[in-house]
Write a protein that holds these residues in place. Structure first.
Motif, short mmCIF file in Angstrom:
data_model
loop_
_atom_site.label_atom_id
_atom_site.label_comp_id
_atom_site.label_asym_id
_atom_site.label_seq_id
_atom_site.Cartn_x
_atom_site.Cartn_y
_atom_site.Cartn_z
N LEU A 113 11.79 -30.01 -16.87
CA LEU A 113 10.37 -29.69 -16.71
C LEU A 113 10.11 -28.89 -15.45
O LEU A 113 8.95 -28.69 -15.05
N GLY A 114 11.18 -28.44 -14.78
CA GLY A 114 11.00 -27.66 -13.57
C GLY A 114 10.68 -28.48 -12.35
O GLY A 114 10.25 -27.94 -11.32
N VAL A 115 10.89 -29.82 -12.43
CA VAL A 115 10.66 -30.69 -11.28
C VAL A 115 11.91 -31.54 -11.05
O VAL A 115 12.94 -31.34 -11.70
N LEU A 116 11.83 -32.49 -10.13
CA LEU A 116 12.99 -33.30 -9.75
C LEU A 116 12.58 -34.76 -9.61
O LEU A 116 11.40 -35.07 -9.42
N PRO A 117 13.55 -35.69 -9.67
CA PRO A 117 13.27 -37.11 -9.44
C PRO A 117 13.45 -37.45 -7.97
O PRO A 117 14.59 -37.62 -7.51
N PRO A 118 12.40 -37.54 -7.18
CA PRO A 118 12.56 -37.71 -5.73
C PRO A 118 13.30 -38.98 -5.34
O PRO A 118 14.14 -38.96 -4.43
N ALA A 119 13.02 -40.10 -6.02
CA ALA A 119 13.70 -41.34 -5.65
C ALA A 119 15.18 -41.27 -5.99
O ALA A 119 16.03 -41.73 -5.21
N ALA A 120 15.52 -40.70 -7.15
CA ALA A 120 16.92 -40.56 -7.51
C ALA A 120 17.65 -39.65 -6.53
O ALA A 120 18.82 -39.90 -6.19
N CYS A 121 16.98 -38.58 -6.07
CA CYS A 121 17.60 -37.70 -5.08
C CYS A 121 17.94 -38.47 -3.81
O CYS A 121 18.94 -38.16 -3.13
N ALA A 122 17.13 -39.45 -3.47
CA ALA A 122 17.37 -40.24 -2.26
C ALA A 122 18.38 -41.36 -2.47
O ALA A 122 19.15 -41.68 -1.57
N LEU A 123 18.40 -41.95 -3.67
CA LEU A 123 19.23 -43.14 -3.92
C LEU A 123 20.61 -42.82 -4.47
O LEU A 123 21.60 -43.47 -4.11
N LEU A 124 20.70 -41.83 -5.35
CA LEU A 124 21.97 -41.60 -6.06
C LEU A 124 23.16 -41.24 -5.16
O LEU A 124 24.27 -41.70 -5.42
N PRO A 125 22.98 -40.41 -4.11
CA PRO A 125 24.15 -40.06 -3.31
C PRO A 125 24.86 -41.26 -2.70
O PRO A 125 26.07 -41.20 -2.43
N ALA A 126 24.14 -42.37 -2.50
CA ALA A 126 24.77 -43.58 -1.96
C ALA A 126 25.28 -44.50 -3.05
O ALA A 126 26.00 -45.46 -2.76
N ALA A 151 26.47 -43.31 -6.38
CA ALA A 151 27.31 -42.67 -7.39
C ALA A 151 28.13 -41.58 -6.73
O ALA A 151 27.76 -41.06 -5.67
N PRO A 152 29.27 -41.20 -7.31
CA PRO A 152 30.01 -40.05 -6.79
C PRO A 152 29.12 -38.81 -6.76
O PRO A 152 28.22 -38.65 -7.59
N TRP A 153 29.41 -37.92 -5.81
CA TRP A 153 28.55 -36.74 -5.60
C TRP A 153 28.41 -35.92 -6.88
O TRP A 153 27.30 -35.51 -7.24
N GLY A 154 29.51 -35.69 -7.57
CA GLY A 154 29.44 -34.89 -8.79
C GLY A 154 28.57 -35.53 -9.85
O GLY A 154 27.85 -34.84 -10.59
N ALA A 155 28.61 -36.87 -9.92
CA ALA A 155 27.77 -37.57 -10.89
C ALA A 155 26.30 -37.46 -10.52
O ALA A 155 25.42 -37.29 -11.39
N ALA A 156 26.00 -37.55 -9.22
CA ALA A 156 24.62 -37.41 -8.76
C ALA A 156 24.09 -36.01 -9.08
O ALA A 156 22.96 -35.85 -9.58
N ILE A 157 24.91 -34.99 -8.82
CA ILE A 157 24.53 -33.62 -9.14
C ILE A 157 24.28 -33.46 -10.64
O ILE A 157 23.29 -32.85 -11.08
N ASP A 158 25.19 -33.99 -11.44
CA ASP A 158 25.09 -33.86 -12.89
C ASP A 158 23.83 -34.53 -13.42
O ASP A 158 23.11 -33.97 -14.26
#
Length: 252
Positions: free
Chosen positions: A130-143, A145-152
């Motif tokens: 939708l041209g937007v991002l999940p702000p909470a996931a951007c903050a939580l996922l890097p800690a 999940a593996p970086w590649g999984a967070a990016i994916d």
């Protein structure tokens, strides 16, 4: 409560997202969720918490119409306050997930300490579509999940099945659909039989070791409001979803 049910039994608080079929997280539901968390964190009979969803799905996320200007200026801070309240709840939080767990619903699950997943569950952050991002996931996922999984997950937009989420460590257990409630209750009961004081100190210590989430959440929210929502693509993506048509990206 409209859209939310709560109960308390044997030291376990139970919050059910109850607006089937998709359990959309409106601002009203988010406010009710924060109120329940505030009430129970000061209740000395509470030792653990379960969050689940009524019907066929956990939650398909926030109300897209509330993401559009000017509502987004209120929704995003309130949503991030809710996520932070789950993360910082002083006692163990178990998310029992089945069916669709998408967008803001996935972010709520990620905020829990432990996710128990039914085999039917699908976890995803489709906001990029939708041209937007999940702000909470951007903050939580890097800690978490593996970086590649967070990016994916964040930039690819495709959902994960329960087994893939388990392999990445996002999910503690995957169980048959019919065993989800029992397994989540059993885990919450395992926490609830212990000293409340020890649980609080233990969770606080673990959170300190894993890093303070407040600053990443605040930064993610500010970037969403200041950088993302100022683009034509964000508005186009949200409007195209509501109008049930493909988006036409303009920002190059």
């Amino acid at each position: 409560m409209t859209g939310l049910r709560t109960s308390l039994s044997d030291g376990v608080g139970h919050i059910t997202l109850d607006h089937p079929p998709l359990n959309i997280l409106t601002r009203e539901v988010l406010a009710q969720l924060r109120d329940a968390l505030t009430q129970w964190q000061d209740d000395h009979t509470v030792r653990a918490l379960i969050i689940d969803g009524a019907g066929k799905h956990f939650s398909a996320g926030a109300d897209v119409s509330e993401h559009l200007p000017p509502h987004h200026e209120t929704l995003i801070p309130e949503f991030l306050d809710t996520v932070r309240a789950i993360v910082e709840f002083p006692l163990p939080v178990v998310a029992a997930v089945h069916g669709q767990c998408l967008g803001g619903g996935c972010e709520v699950a990620l905020a829990a300490d432990v996710i128990i997943s039914a085999e039917s569950a699908r976890f995803g952050q489709p906001e990029i579509q939708l041209g937007v991002l999940p702000p909470a996931a951007c903050a939580l996922l890097p800690a978490r999940a593996p970086w590649g999984a967070a990016i994916d997950l964040v930039l690819g937009g495709e959902p994960l099945g329960s087994r893939d989420a388990e392999k990445l460590g996002l999910v503690r257990f995957v169980v048959p659909n019919e065993d989800l409630a029992r397994t989540a209750s059993s885990m919450a009961a395992r926490f609830a039989c212990h000293s409340r004081a020890a649980l609080i100190v233990g969770k606080r210590t673990l959170l300190e070791a894993s890093g303070d989430v407040r600053v990443p959440l605040e930064r993610a929210g500010q970037r969403y409001l200041d950088d993302l929502m100022s683009t034509e693509d964000a508005i186009e993506g949200l409007q195209s979803f509501l109008e049930k048509r493909p988006p036409v990206w303009r920002h190059r």
